[in-house]
Design an enzyme around this catalytic site. Structure first.
Site, PDB file in Angstrom:
ATOM      1  N   HIS A   5      47.887  56.910  -7.180  1.00 44.17           N
ATOM      2  CA  HIS A   5      47.339  55.680  -6.575  1.00 44.17           C
ATOM      3  C   HIS A   5      47.127  54.560  -7.563  1.00 44.17           C
ATOM      4  CE1 HIS A   5      45.821  59.413  -4.695  1.00 44.17           C
ATOM      5  NE2 HIS A   5      46.365  58.867  -3.639  1.00 44.17           N
ATOM      6  N   GLY A  21      34.928  46.406  -2.270  1.00 42.63           N
ATOM      7  CA  GLY A  21      35.728  47.155  -1.309  1.00 42.63           C
ATOM      8  C   GLY A  21      37.094  46.528  -1.086  1.00 42.63           C
ATOM      9  N   ARG A  25      38.811  40.461  -2.691  1.00 38.98           N
ATOM     10  CA  ARG A  25      37.604  40.135  -3.446  1.00 38.98           C
ATOM     11  C   ARG A  25      37.781  40.491  -4.917  1.00 38.98           C
ATOM     12  NH1 ARG A  25      32.444  42.584  -1.102  1.00 38.98           N
ATOM     13  NH2 ARG A  25      33.345  41.816   0.823  1.00 38.98           N
ATOM     14  N   ARG A  44      49.638  50.068  -3.290  1.00 37.33           N
ATOM     15  CA  ARG A  44      49.048  49.824  -1.957  1.00 37.33           C
ATOM     16  C   ARG A  44      48.282  48.521  -1.873  1.00 37.33           C
ATOM     17  NH1 ARG A  44      47.839  54.996   1.345  1.00 37.33           N
ATOM     18  NH2 ARG A  44      49.232  56.447   0.362  1.00 37.33           N
ATOM     19  N   ARG A  88      29.835  49.488  -8.226  1.00 35.13           N
ATOM     20  CA  ARG A  88      30.303  49.017  -6.923  1.00 35.13           C
ATOM     21  C   ARG A  88      29.573  47.731  -6.589  1.00 35.13           C
ATOM     22  NH1 ARG A  88      31.263  48.762  -1.610  1.00 35.13           N
ATOM     23  NH2 ARG A  88      29.507  49.069  -0.192  1.00 35.13           N
ATOM     24  N   GLY A  90      29.320  45.573  -3.416  1.00 37.82           N
ATOM     25  CA  GLY A  90      29.757  45.602  -2.026  1.00 37.82           C
ATOM     26  C   GLY A  90      28.852  44.842  -1.102  1.00 37.82           C
ATOM     27  N   SER A  91      29.063  45.115   0.167  1.00 42.67           N
ATOM     28  CA  SER A  91      28.166  44.557   1.170  1.00 42.67           C
ATOM     29  C   SER A  91      27.512  45.717   1.904  1.00 42.67           C
ATOM     30  CB  SER A  91      28.936  43.663   2.141  1.00 42.67           C
ATOM     31  OG  SER A  91      29.896  44.419   2.829  1.00 42.67           O
ATOM     32  N   GLU A 179      25.889  51.355   4.115  1.00 45.15           N
ATOM     33  CA  GLU A 179      27.220  50.997   3.634  1.00 45.15           C
ATOM     34  C   GLU A 179      28.058  52.262   3.722  1.00 45.15           C
ATOM     35  OE1 GLU A 179      26.919  53.363   0.878  1.00 45.15           O
ATOM     36  OE2 GLU A 179      27.935  51.877  -0.372  1.00 45.15           O
ATOM     37  N   MET A 180      29.215  52.326   3.071  1.00 43.58           N
ATOM     38  CA  MET A 180      30.116  53.437   3.360  1.00 43.58           C
ATOM     39  C   MET A 180      30.723  54.114   2.135  1.00 43.58           C
ATOM     40  SD  MET A 180      31.916  51.917   6.806  1.00 43.58           S
ATOM     41  CE  MET A 180      32.379  53.529   7.400  1.00 43.58           C
ATOM     42  N   ASP A 204      24.770  41.720   6.832  1.00 38.23           N
ATOM     43  CA  ASP A 204      24.368  41.726   8.243  1.00 38.23           C
ATOM     44  C   ASP A 204      23.086  42.548   8.363  1.00 38.23           C
ATOM     45  OD1 ASP A 204      26.684  43.833   7.772  1.00 38.23           O
ATOM     46  OD2 ASP A 204      25.398  44.647   9.332  1.00 38.23           O
ATOM     47  N   ARG A 217      31.643  36.534   3.038  1.00 37.58           N
ATOM     48  CA  ARG A 217      31.692  37.876   2.449  1.00 37.58           C
ATOM     49  C   ARG A 217      32.594  37.890   1.231  1.00 37.58           C
ATOM     50  NH1 ARG A 217      31.048  42.634   6.841  1.00 37.58           N
ATOM     51  NH2 ARG A 217      29.700  41.529   8.252  1.00 37.58           N
TER      52      ARG A 217
END
Ligand code: HPA
Length: 238
Positions: A5, A21, A25, A44, A88, A90-91, A179-180, A204, A217
């Site tokens: 990758h 993410g 960005r 990718r 990280r 992120g949001s 978040e994820m 959010d 974002r």
């Protein structure tokens, strides 16, 4: 060298990698904040750049969305590219009513509904936590900028569109935001004996239903990025 990758050459990444993410960005951060940024990976479209910030080498590469994705990219950076620190950027969605849109939250720990840590074969529940030195440094950098960041637990979820509708229950345990990615990132850092920290801007609120427009974002998270870059500079001095 390369991985399935990542096509970057050995040594192409700096010791500290910022991970948003979104690949766009990553490009925005590289173009806006780094000097002499060069593209080191584009497999990718997961763009990775290395440049300098205030004279310190720093890389930025997208993680993609979700724990399987950040699990792959962070594993490869820690194990195959000799990266020491992943931050990280992120949001997250607010779960705590105390948080406002654009607040910059630091994830001291990560609860999760993911089975990611099952792979370690432990006979209990592993608690994914931030690296203390990165966290302590990030809080200090934020305070220097006049920001007092909320620090605490986040909830790393496998689902964005949660049919059970009970995400706010995590608030009963003091969890700040959803978040994820963080639980998997912290697991990978622990397994690799390296350092990780998540800093998130609240995009959010699950409490009020408010959200930032998508354009914001990508481009308005300057404060979070300056904190993360400040941490990269401080870590290079240690
Ligand atoms: N859910 C999951 N991840 C997120 C959210 C959310 O509401 N907001 C930003 N990242």
């Amino acid at each position: 060298m390369g991985t399935p990758h990542n096509e970057a050459a050995s040594g192409a990444f700096a010791k500290t990698v910022l991970m948003p993410g979104d690949p766009l960005r990553a490009k925005f951060i590289a173009e806006t904040f780094l000097t002499d940024a060069r593209l080191v990976n584009n497999v990718r479209g997961v763009q990775g750049y290395t440049g300098t910030y205030q004279g310190t080498p720093v890389s930025v590469m997208a993680s993609g969305m979700g724990m399987p994705s950040i699990g792959i990219y962070s594993h490869e950076l820690f194990h195959f590219y000799d990266v020491d620190n992943i931050i990280r950027v992120g949001s997250a969605g607010a779960i705590s009513p105390k948080l406002k849109l654009r607040d910059v939250v630091m994830a001291q720990g990560a609860c999760t509904d993911s089975n990611y840590a099952h792979q370690y074969g432990l006979s209990g529940t592993f608690a994914p936590i931030a690296d203390f030195e990165l966290l302590e440094t990030a809080v200090a950098v934020a305070r220097r900028m006049g920001v007092e960041p909320p620090v605490g637990n986040v909830f790393s979820s496998d689902v964005f569109y949660n049919k059970a509708g009970n995400t706010l229950d995590w608030g009963k345990m003091g969890v700040l935001a959803i978040e994820m990615e963080t639980a998997a990132l912290y697991c990978n850092a622990a397994e690799a004996g390296k350092r990780a920290l998540t800093i998130c801007t609240i995009s959010d609120s699950l409490v009020t239903g408010e959200e930032l427009p998508p354009a914001d974002r990508q481009s308005t998270f300057t404060q979070m990025m300056e904190i993360a870059l400040g941490v990269a500079v401080e870590m290079a001095k240690k």
